[in-house]
Design an enzyme around this catalytic site. Structure first.
Site, PDB file in Angstrom:
ATOM      1  N   LYS A   1       0.397  -1.442  -0.216  1.00 42.63           N
ATOM      2  CA  LYS A   1      -0.113   0.282   0.002  1.00 42.63           C
ATOM      3  C   LYS A   1       0.922   1.134  -0.030  1.00 42.63           C
ATOM      4  O   LYS A   1       2.153   1.121   0.935  1.00 42.63           O
ATOM      5  CB  LYS A   1      -1.100  -0.147   1.143  1.00 42.63           C
ATOM      6  CG  LYS A   1      -1.064   1.351   1.806  1.00 42.63           C
ATOM      7  CD  LYS A   1      -3.077   1.369   0.605  1.00 42.63           C
ATOM      8  CE  LYS A   1      -3.896   2.296   0.863  1.00 42.63           C
ATOM      9  NZ  LYS A   1      -4.721   2.774  -0.159  1.00 42.63           N
TER      10      LYS A   1
ATOM     11  N   CYS B   1      -1.830   9.948  -5.979  1.00 40.43           N
ATOM     12  CA  CYS B   1      -2.732   9.573  -5.101  1.00 40.43           C
ATOM     13  C   CYS B   1      -4.429  11.051  -5.329  1.00 40.43           C
ATOM     14  O   CYS B   1      -3.460  11.920  -4.893  1.00 40.43           O
ATOM     15  CB  CYS B   1      -2.244   9.410  -4.076  1.00 40.43           C
ATOM     16  SG  CYS B   1      -4.410   9.431  -3.177  1.00 40.43           S
TER      17      CYS B   1
END
Length: 325
Positions: free
Chosen positions: A44, A128
């Protein structure tokens, strides 16, 4: 038939997980590492500190798409360094994805992870879309160039930040996770910038940022963060992913691999990513929906697709996409 060479590793197949779904803690990462149809494990995207992420509900799916606004929920970068030996004990390369909330965060994390032997590579997430108030660095050429200049001059950049750790130049393979680009000139400019630095690979693409899905049973959104805005993944983004993989493969030097990510839910989708030039592929939304069994299914479907199309291996079909003239 599905073997590939990537970051100096001979991998038995072309599949890895995308940073995001089900790769946050050791149990999840070991599930991936123990799956013989996963050739490389990606963490992650991490930050300096542990993050719980955005409030729930922050994920929704249907047959065609997913939307998420997880908000970089992760264990903090030191956690991923500490567990790296366990992950690589399965003889799978382990890539740690980093997504600092500011430039100095990225430099601190890169410096630390670069000094951990069991970390095989680092993926710098420039894309992101799910942190409120934080822009996607990958859309800002000046910010991207400034960050990469400091990354590759890290001896000077972080000497005052991390005094207790011996400072070394970046020696790990460094990849960049990129946002989707929608203008060919923007892709050319970004590729030219990336080519200035010793980047090992790029991953195309992250989710399409700031989509909105309305709950069919209400007048509100299906997720809570950012008034319902989130990253769109799943089948619907495959055309954008293929376009980015193809254009970046054309624009980047051969020494920089392109990893295809986006809209891969069956073997034919993986085949098309390889066809337009991807070295390997990452599975995200389909992994979230189906769990680890998707890697076996799609691997078998890809093998059948290659046989049907008359290719003996991935090298024979890679980059064989031919535009109509």
């Amino acid at each position: 038939m599905l073997s590939v060479k990537f970051i100096d590793h001979e991998l038995p197949n072309c599949f890895m997980n995308a940073s995001g779904p089900k790769c946050t803690d050791l149990d999840q990462l070991m599930t991936l590492a123990s799956n013989k149809y996963v050739s490389c494990v990606v963490s992650k995207s991490c930050t300096v500190e542990h993050r719980d992420g955005n409030p729930l509900p922050r994920y929704w799916e249907d047959d065609a798409l997913t939307i998420n606004s997880t908000g970089l929920a992760n264990k903090g970068y030191k956690y991923y360094g500490e567990i790296s030996e366990k992950v690589t004990s399965t003889n799978k390369p382990f890539i740690v994805s980093v997504a600092g909330l500011c430039q100095n965060d990225n430099l601190e994390m890169l410096n630390h992870l670069n000094n951990i032997p069991a970390v095989s590579a680092i993926e710098l997430n420039l894309s992101c879309p799910n942190i409120a108030g934080k822009p996607q660095v990958g859309y800002d050429l000046d910010a991207t160039r400034d960050l990469l200049r400091k990354v590759f001059d890290i001896k000077e950049s972080v000497a005052s930040l991390v005094e207790m750790i011996p400072i070394k130049e970046i020696t790990k393979p460094l990849g960049l996770k990129l946002p989707p680009y929608f203008d060919p000139n923007q892709i050319i400019q970004t590729a030219d910038l990336i080519s200035e630095f010793p980047i090992s690979y790029v991953t195309c693409i992250n989710s399409l940022g700031n989509g909105l899905v309305i709950d069919p049973n209400s007048i509100g959104p299906v997720i809570k963060p950012k008034c319902g805005l989130g990253g769109i993944g799943g089948d619907v983004i495959k055309p954008f992913a293929l376009s980015n993989v193809y254009q970046f493969r054309q624009a980047l030097p051969d020494k920089i691999d392109v990893i295809g990510c986006g809209g891969i839910s069956k073997g034919r989708d993986a085949f098309e990513h390889i066809l337009v030039g991807a070295t390997a592929v990452q599975l995200g939304s389909v992994f979230m929906k189906e769990g680890p069994s998707c890697f076996k299914r799609i691997s078998e479907e890809l093998t059948m697709e290659l046989q049907k199309m008359g290719f003996k291996n991935l090298d024979e079909c890679r980059g064989k996409f031919t535009p109509i003239i």
